[in-house]
Structure formats: C-alpha cells, structure tokens
Design a protein around this motif. Structure first.
Motif, PDB file in Angstrom:
ATOM      1  N   THR A   1     -12.258  -5.060   5.092  1.00  0.00           N
ATOM      2  CA  THR A   1     -11.831  -5.674   6.350  1.00  0.00           C
ATOM      3  C   THR A   1     -10.363  -6.062   6.366  1.00  0.00           C
ATOM      4  OG1 THR A   1     -12.552  -7.827   5.532  1.00  0.00           O
ATOM      5  CG2 THR A   1     -14.141  -6.544   6.823  1.00  0.00           C
ATOM      6  N   TRP A   2      -9.628  -5.744   5.312  1.00  0.00           N
ATOM      7  CA  TRP A   2      -8.199  -6.062   5.297  1.00  0.00           C
ATOM      8  C   TRP A   2      -7.477  -5.026   4.446  1.00  0.00           C
ATOM      9  CZ3 TRP A   2      -6.814  -7.360   0.206  1.00  0.00           C
ATOM     10  CH2 TRP A   2      -7.859  -7.775  -0.610  1.00  0.00           C
ATOM     11  N   ASP A   3      -6.211  -4.790   4.794  1.00  0.00           N
ATOM     12  CA  ASP A   3      -5.424  -3.809   4.067  1.00  0.00           C
ATOM     13  C   ASP A   3      -5.291  -4.216   2.603  1.00  0.00           C
ATOM     14  OD1 ASP A   3      -5.174  -2.579   6.433  1.00  0.00           O
ATOM     15  OD2 ASP A   3      -3.044  -3.025   6.754  1.00  0.00           O
TER      16      ASP A   3
ATOM     17  N   ALA B   1       0.836  -1.189   0.000  1.00  0.00           N
ATOM     18  CA  ALA B   1       0.000   0.000   0.000  1.00  0.00           C
ATOM     19  C   ALA B   1       0.873   1.241   0.000  1.00  0.00           C
ATOM     20  CB  ALA B   1      -0.906  -0.008   1.230  1.00  0.00           C
ATOM     21  N   ALA B   2       0.567   2.156  -0.892  1.00  0.00           N
ATOM     22  CA  ALA B   2       1.314   3.393  -0.976  1.00  0.00           C
ATOM     23  C   ALA B   2       0.506   4.513  -0.361  1.00  0.00           C
ATOM     24  CB  ALA B   2       1.627   3.726  -2.435  1.00  0.00           C
TER      25      ALA B   2
ATOM     26  N   VAL C   1      -9.844 -15.732 -14.078  1.00  0.00           N
ATOM     27  CA  VAL C   1      -9.102 -14.867 -13.167  1.00  0.00           C
ATOM     28  C   VAL C   1      -8.327 -13.857 -14.019  1.00  0.00           C
ATOM     29  CG1 VAL C   1      -7.414 -14.770 -11.299  1.00  0.00           C
ATOM     30  CG2 VAL C   1      -8.869 -16.788 -11.556  1.00  0.00           C
ATOM     31  N   GLU C   2      -8.609 -12.581 -13.836  1.00  0.00           N
ATOM     32  CA  GLU C   2      -8.037 -11.574 -14.721  1.00  0.00           C
ATOM     33  C   GLU C   2      -7.218 -10.507 -14.011  1.00  0.00           C
ATOM     34  OE1 GLU C   2     -11.272 -10.027 -16.993  1.00  0.00           O
ATOM     35  OE2 GLU C   2     -11.624 -11.905 -18.067  1.00  0.00           O
ATOM     36  N   THR C   3      -7.289 -10.422 -12.679  1.00  0.00           N
ATOM     37  CA  THR C   3      -6.530  -9.403 -11.957  1.00  0.00           C
ATOM     38  C   THR C   3      -5.729 -10.029 -10.837  1.00  0.00           C
ATOM     39  OG1 THR C   3      -8.230  -8.891 -10.299  1.00  0.00           O
ATOM     40  CG2 THR C   3      -8.384  -7.744 -12.427  1.00  0.00           C
ATOM     41  N   ARG C   4      -4.630  -9.367 -10.477  1.00  0.00           N
ATOM     42  CA  ARG C   4      -3.790  -9.844  -9.384  1.00  0.00           C
ATOM     43  C   ARG C   4      -4.556  -9.815  -8.067  1.00  0.00           C
ATOM     44  NH1 ARG C   4       1.916  -7.084  -9.021  1.00  0.00           N
ATOM     45  NH2 ARG C   4       1.959  -8.084 -11.075  1.00  0.00           N
ATOM     46  N   GLU C   5      -5.410  -8.792  -7.897  1.00  0.00           N
ATOM     47  CA  GLU C   5      -6.168  -8.689  -6.654  1.00  0.00           C
ATOM     48  C   GLU C   5      -7.105  -9.882  -6.494  1.00  0.00           C
ATOM     49  OE1 GLU C   5      -4.498  -4.985  -7.870  1.00  0.00           O
ATOM     50  OE2 GLU C   5      -5.957  -6.227  -8.939  1.00  0.00           O
ATOM     51  N   ASP C   6      -7.775 -10.283  -7.584  1.00  0.00           N
ATOM     52  CA  ASP C   6      -8.656 -11.445  -7.515  1.00  0.00           C
ATOM     53  C   ASP C   6      -7.856 -12.715  -7.239  1.00  0.00           C
ATOM     54  OD1 ASP C   6     -10.845  -9.877  -8.001  1.00  0.00           O
ATOM     55  OD2 ASP C   6     -11.036 -10.402 -10.115  1.00  0.00           O
ATOM     56  N   ALA C   7      -6.703 -12.849  -7.868  1.00  0.00           N
ATOM     57  CA  ALA C   7      -5.867 -14.037  -7.665  1.00  0.00           C
ATOM     58  C   ALA C   7      -5.411 -14.136  -6.217  1.00  0.00           C
ATOM     59  CB  ALA C   7      -4.662 -13.994  -8.604  1.00  0.00           C
ATOM     60  N   ASP C   8      -4.969 -13.021  -5.640  1.00  0.00           N
ATOM     61  CA  ASP C   8      -4.510 -13.031  -4.248  1.00  0.00           C
ATOM     62  C   ASP C   8      -5.648 -13.371  -3.293  1.00  0.00           C
ATOM     63  OD1 ASP C   8      -2.204 -10.222  -4.683  1.00  0.00           O
ATOM     64  OD2 ASP C   8      -1.984 -12.364  -5.108  1.00  0.00           O
ATOM     65  N   LEU C   9      -6.832 -12.841  -3.571  1.00  0.00           N
ATOM     66  CA  LEU C   9      -7.973 -13.125  -2.709  1.00  0.00           C
ATOM     67  C   LEU C   9      -8.383 -14.595  -2.811  1.00  0.00           C
ATOM     68  CD1 LEU C   9     -10.187 -12.277  -0.799  1.00  0.00           C
ATOM     69  CD2 LEU C   9     -11.489 -11.389  -2.744  1.00  0.00           C
ATOM     70  N   LEU C  10      -8.370 -15.154  -4.026  1.00  0.00           N
ATOM     71  CA  LEU C  10      -8.708 -16.570  -4.203  1.00  0.00           C
ATOM     72  C   LEU C  10      -7.743 -17.473  -3.444  1.00  0.00           C
ATOM     73  CD1 LEU C  10      -9.601 -16.407  -7.989  1.00  0.00           C
ATOM     74  CD2 LEU C  10     -11.175 -17.114  -6.183  1.00  0.00           C
TER      75      LEU C  10
ATOM     76  N   ARG D   1     -15.109   4.058  -6.552  1.00  0.00           N
ATOM     77  CA  ARG D   1     -14.157   2.959  -6.392  1.00  0.00           C
ATOM     78  C   ARG D   1     -13.106   3.374  -5.376  1.00  0.00           C
ATOM     79  NH1 ARG D   1     -12.665   0.862 -12.517  1.00  0.00           N
ATOM     80  NH2 ARG D   1     -14.797   0.829 -13.362  1.00  0.00           N
ATOM     81  N   GLY D   2     -12.728   2.464  -4.527  1.00  0.00           N
ATOM     82  CA  GLY D   2     -11.733   2.815  -3.528  1.00  0.00           C
ATOM     83  C   GLY D   2     -10.963   1.622  -3.019  1.00  0.00           C
ATOM     84  N   GLN D   3      -9.915   1.929  -2.220  1.00  0.00           N
ATOM     85  CA  GLN D   3      -9.068   0.878  -1.645  1.00  0.00           C
ATOM     86  C   GLN D   3      -8.641   1.300  -0.248  1.00  0.00           C
ATOM     87  OE1 GLN D   3      -5.386   0.116  -3.693  1.00  0.00           O
ATOM     88  NE2 GLN D   3      -5.119  -1.880  -2.735  1.00  0.00           N
ATOM     89  N   ARG D   4      -8.733   0.370   0.653  1.00  0.00           N
ATOM     90  CA  ARG D   4      -8.255   0.611   2.012  1.00  0.00           C
ATOM     91  C   ARG D   4      -6.742   0.461   2.030  1.00  0.00           C
ATOM     92  NH1 ARG D   4     -10.080  -2.426   7.597  1.00  0.00           N
ATOM     93  NH2 ARG D   4      -8.011  -2.678   8.490  1.00  0.00           N
ATOM     94  N   LEU D   5      -6.078   1.478   2.607  1.00  0.00           N
ATOM     95  CA  LEU D   5      -4.618   1.474   2.652  1.00  0.00           C
ATOM     96  C   LEU D   5      -4.086   1.053   4.013  1.00  0.00           C
ATOM     97  CD1 LEU D   5      -3.883   4.725   0.650  1.00  0.00           C
ATOM     98  CD2 LEU D   5      -3.968   2.377  -0.162  1.00  0.00           C
ATOM     99  N   SER D   6      -4.796   1.379   5.078  1.00  0.00           N
ATOM    100  CA  SER D   6      -4.381   0.930   6.405  1.00  0.00           C
ATOM    101  C   SER D   6      -5.572   0.965   7.323  1.00  0.00           C
ATOM    102  CB  SER D   6      -3.271   1.838   6.972  1.00  0.00           C
ATOM    103  OG  SER D   6      -3.753   3.147   7.188  1.00  0.00           O
TER     104      SER D   6
END
Length: 568
Positions: A88-90, A8-9, A531-540, A113-118
């Motif tokens: 619920t997770w970074d 996370a940046a 599976v098309e994104t790294r985020e989906d792959a990591d979550l799977l 659209r958003g992303q939790r950083l911490s």
C-alpha cells in the motif's frame, strides 16, 4: 535482496541488458527474477531459468498475474493475493511461500519476494520480484518438525514428546482409577561395543533394541528414547506389586536373546529402574523423570540390573543439576559475570537514547558468552537475585564514572516478589544517589502477572528514587494494560518476535500498530527490540514507535563507544 537506499530504482537499474549476467547468477542460486507492470503483465528476466524453476517449457511460462495464479491451488492463491494487497505504499515489500504446479505433475515449493516501486492507492503496480526454489528447504523443515518429536536413529519418541505423552497418560490413569509405572532402561555396554567394533555397530545395537521394545510395547503403553543409551517405557496398567516381576521379565526379554550383527551375535547389558505413577493425586512429570533417573543411578551404584523402587531409600540420592548453587556463587566470586551494553536509539533522529545492560558469563576456557542458560539455572536454584544485584553493581560503577550515560537493567521476578531481595536491591539503588535518574528498570510481563501487589510496591519505591520503568517482552504474555498501569510503566518493549521481518509480514504490522496506539492512549513510550533491517526501522518509525534496539544500531558490546572514546 536487501535494499541499500530508500529511493526506488527502476527495474532496469537492478540488472542490466535486461537482467543479463545477473539473471544467470540468479539461476545458479535456484532463483529467477521478474517484473510486474501496472496492468499485471509479468516480464521474466531469463525465460529458460524461469522455466526450469517452475518445471515447465519456456513457451508455457505465465505472462500475467492471472496466469501465474492459475498454477496455484486455492490456499496458495489466497496467500499470494493477500501479500500483494499489502503493498500500500511505495517501497513496501512482501514475502510469501506457496506450491506451484509443474507440467511434470509435481508441485514445487517456491518463495516469492517483491517490492513495490511505484503506484497509487491500494493497487500494487510496478513490482520487481524474485521467485526462489525452496523445495529442499521445505524438506529440511519437515525433517526438523519430525525430529522435534522423534529420535532420528530409532524413530521412537524423544524425551520431550514422551514427557508430554506421559502427562496425558497420567490424566487418563486418574480418570479410570488405575496405577501405572515409568520404566527407565540404560544400555550400559554400548561404550565397550563402540570401543571394540566402532560406533556404527553401537548404533546397530541401539536400533535393534529399540525395534525389540517396539514389538513388546504397543499402545496404550508408551515408548521413547530419552538419551543416547537410555529408553523410557510408560506402562498404562501396572500395580505396585507387579513392578518387579514385569521389569525382570523385560530385562530377560532384552538381554537373554542375542542381536545379530556383522561382527556376530551381540548381547545387550541393560539396567533398569521403575517408578510408580499413582492414580491418586497429581503428578510432577519433572519429578517423575528425575526419580527414575535417581533410581537407576542407585541401581548402577549397587552393581545390580534392577533394584525395586523404595522412595525412602532413593530420596537422598538426587541427580545434581548441570549447574549447581556452588557454580553460581563461584562465578560471582571469581568476577566471571560481566555486562555487555546494547544501544537503544530514538526512532526519529536515530540518536542514542540509552543502553540496555545484558549479562555475560566467562567460561572456564576464557570465552565470554551470553548468560541466558546460566540465568535460567540460577532461577531454578533460587539465586537469580544475586545476578540482578551483580548487574546493578557493575552498572553503578559505569553510571558514577560517566555522567551522561543512561542504562536499562533487567530485574527478575524473584528479586521483586520477595520483600528481603526487593529491599536489598532498593538499598543498592539508593546508594547511587542522583544517578538513579539515569536508570530504567526492565521488568518482564511475568513479574507484573505473578505478584502485581509486590511489583507495584517495588515500582513506587524505586520511582521515588528517580528510576523509570519499562515492561520487557510486551505482547508475549497475558498481562493486560490494567496490570501494567499498576506499576506505572513509563515504556513497554515490544517483543522481538513481532518485529523480525515486520516489513514483509502484514499481520505483524497490524499487531504492532495496535500496541503502539494503546500505549499512546496511556501516555506510555514504546521500544521495538530485534530491529535488524532499515526497512523495518523505517516502518516502525511510521507506526509511531519511539525507540529502536537491535543489531542494525549495534550489537551488545563489553567495550561500548563511550569507553573507547575516553580510553577506558
């Protein structure tokens, strides 16, 4: 705003000074970025752009979560809060669409659209987000929904919607003990009008004829445009001895009176067919529409405007399907059916595990395309088992040539549920010898559902040869795990509709987690497709899925890596 790194940046690293030129770039795209601090404070990247997007003045921009939510109706507020609670997770992401009130009195569709950083626990904090104006997209979606049922030129029902309505009508006819009829009309002189006056004039005549039909056939009769120059009319009360009289009156109504146009009066040359809908027994809507098309073809062949329906006369005048049996046989004989290979990787190590074999078809112009439509046509013609066998033949050559390659092959229900085709497929597997241990057979849920006994027999005999089994498109049908265990599945492939945008869709995450837990209970491996994104792959991976397949790891290729490396 797809992430390229798991770390996370800080928000200030994403755009500079703060946001600076990037904020103006967002504005050009109809978007505006903002950050949310731990206490719920909103910090807009560039207030003027944000105000324009939200239809308000810069000094009235909301600067807190409560202030932004106050601009939303109750349903939109609930959706947004649900999306935020899913962080619920970074690194967790969310995406939600809603309408926001503007000071000009209009409601504007936006996507956030958003992303939790911490942050810790269940409280989302330090969020970086963006709001995108999707008003034009929503308008296009509304048009698409409309055009799913309505013809864009005439505003009549299209063929799909008319078929649904005719099916409902027939149930009503049965209930009240009445007979009906399906009339098919063809505006046969449109090609001549297009040639003489242009396509706009042709469209003008089509529209004018549709308007005249709309006046003639109010409810409960049904009306739709079922082709470029064809219309369908379902008559709610029409006895067999009335059909000829009613069709002839209709043809006179449509053809005898001219249609005004910029080029003067135009006349419509219309051919018609009429097929009865009996109140007795069931009706096959596909057969009904096919019969009306065949009857119209006979009418035109005889050079008539209308020929009374005669089942015996029209029975042998069937309209040929777009793909005929000869086309399937020719494609196989000409070796125009081939395979493309898509990698499936281990979810933890991302190492290659095996490839899925996907059918490809070489068209007449030489282009190689997906064989999806061709397979569906072969299924209707009862020839899909030949495609299964050809896929196995090509895969066998690969397995015998490369001793370290594992392949997955799709097997259709038609191959499995008939003894002759099933035994022929098993004989071809048997010829592979020990290489069958590197074969996984993928059966859809439909196979297990249609004939569990035959599916179980097929799986037992193939398993004795060394094959493994996987259930394809799991979750898209109605098969229970009890049905699946009858064929002793080694793995299930979770349907791709549950995988796309998984990281941004909480209810999909819940569903996938349930399927994985259930599979693990039965000792069955899981494969996630599309599976098309790294985020989906990591979550799977975190959800416990064993294998991953999709464009993130490789597109289906006729020249996979092992062939390129060996110079094959």
């Amino acid at each position: 705003m797809r992430e390229t790194s798991k770390s996370a940046a800080p928000a200030s690293d994403i755009t500079a000074e703060p946001y600076g030129r990037s904020a103006h770039s967002f504005g050009l795209m109809g978007a505006t970025p903002f950050d949310v601090d731990a206490d719920g404070t909103l910090d807009w990247g560039f207030a003027p752009d944000a105000a324009r997007l939200l239809r308000c003045r810069p000094e009235t921009l909301p600067h807190s979560q409560e202030g932004l939510n106050a601009r939303l109706d109750m349903a939109s507020r609930r959706r947004r809060n649900t999306a935020l609670r899913s962080l619920t997770w970074d690194g967790a992401r969310y995406r939600v669409s809603y309408q926001i009130d503007g000071l000009d009195g209009r409601r504007v569709w936006v996507e956030e659209r958003g992303q939790r950083l911490s942050g810790q626990g269940q409280t989302a904090s330090d969020i970086t987000a963006i709001i995108i104006d999707i008003e034009s997209r929503k308008l296009e979606e509304a048009k698409a929904i409309y055009h799913a049922s309505y013809d864009p030129l005439t505003d009549l029902w299209n063929e799909r919607r008319l078929r649904e309505a005719v099916s409902t009508m027939h149930r009503g006819l049965q209930y009240f003990g009445r007979n009906g009829a399906l009339v098919r009309l063809k505006l046969s002189n449109i090609p001549d009008i297009n040639d003489s006056y242009g396509y706009d004039t042709g469209d003008h005549l089509i529209t004018a004829l549709a308007q005249r039909l709309s006046v003639k056939f109010p409810a409960p009769d049904l009306l739709g445009r079922i082709g470029g120059i064809s219309f369908g009319v379902a008559l709610a009360d029409c006895e067999a001895d009335e059909m000829t009289s009613r069709v002839n009156k209709l043809l006179s109504y449509l053809s005898d009176t001219p249609y005004p146009s910029p080029h003067g009066n135009l006349y419509a040359e219309v051919n018609a067919s009429c097929v009865p809908m009996s109140a007795k027994g069931g009706v096959d809507i596909e057969a009904l529409f096919s019969a009306s098309r065949a009857a119209l073809a006979v009418t035109q062949d005889m050079g008539a405007r209308y020929v009374p329906y005669d089942a015996d006369k029209f029975r042998n005048h069937n309209v040929k399907p777009k793909t005929q049996a000869e086309d399937v046989i020719a494609a196989l004989n000409d070796r125009r059916v081939s395979l493309a290979y898509q990698p499936i990787v281990d979810a933890k190590s991302r190492d290659l595990h095996h490839y899925e074999c996907l059918l490809r078809l070489k068209r007449g112009d030489g282009e190689i395309v997906s064989a999806g439509g061709f397979i569906m046509a072969a299924e209707k013609l009862g020839l899909v088992h030949l495609l299964d066998r050809r896929a196995l033949e090509i895969a066998s050559e690969t397995l015998l040539r490369y001793s370290d390659i594992r392949l997955a092959l799709n097997v259709s229900a038609a191959t499995v549920k008939y003894l002759e085709t099933a035994d022929a497929y098993l004989d071809a597997l048997r010829a592979l010898g020990p290489a069958t241990k590197r074969v996984t057979l993928e059966l859809t849920e439909t196979v297990a559902l249609e004939d569990p006994a035959m599916a179980s027999r097929f799986s037992v005999e193939a398993r004795m040869l060394g094959c493994e089994f996987s259930i394809d498109d799991f979750g898209s049908g109605y098969t229970t795990f009890q049905n699946l265990m009858a064929i002793e599945a080694d793995s299930v492939k979770i349907d791709g509709s549950f995988i796309q945008d998984l990281s941004m869709t909480p209810h999909k995450q819940t569903f996938v987690r349930m399927m994985v837990d259930l599979a693990q209970t039965f000792g069955v491996k899981t494969v996630a497709e599309m599976v098309e994104t790294r985020e989906d792959a990591d979550l799977l991976k975190r959800l416990g899925v064993d294998y991953l397949q999709g464009y993130l790891f490789g597109v289906p290729s006729a020249a996979p890596a092992w062939q390129r490396h060996t110079g094959a």
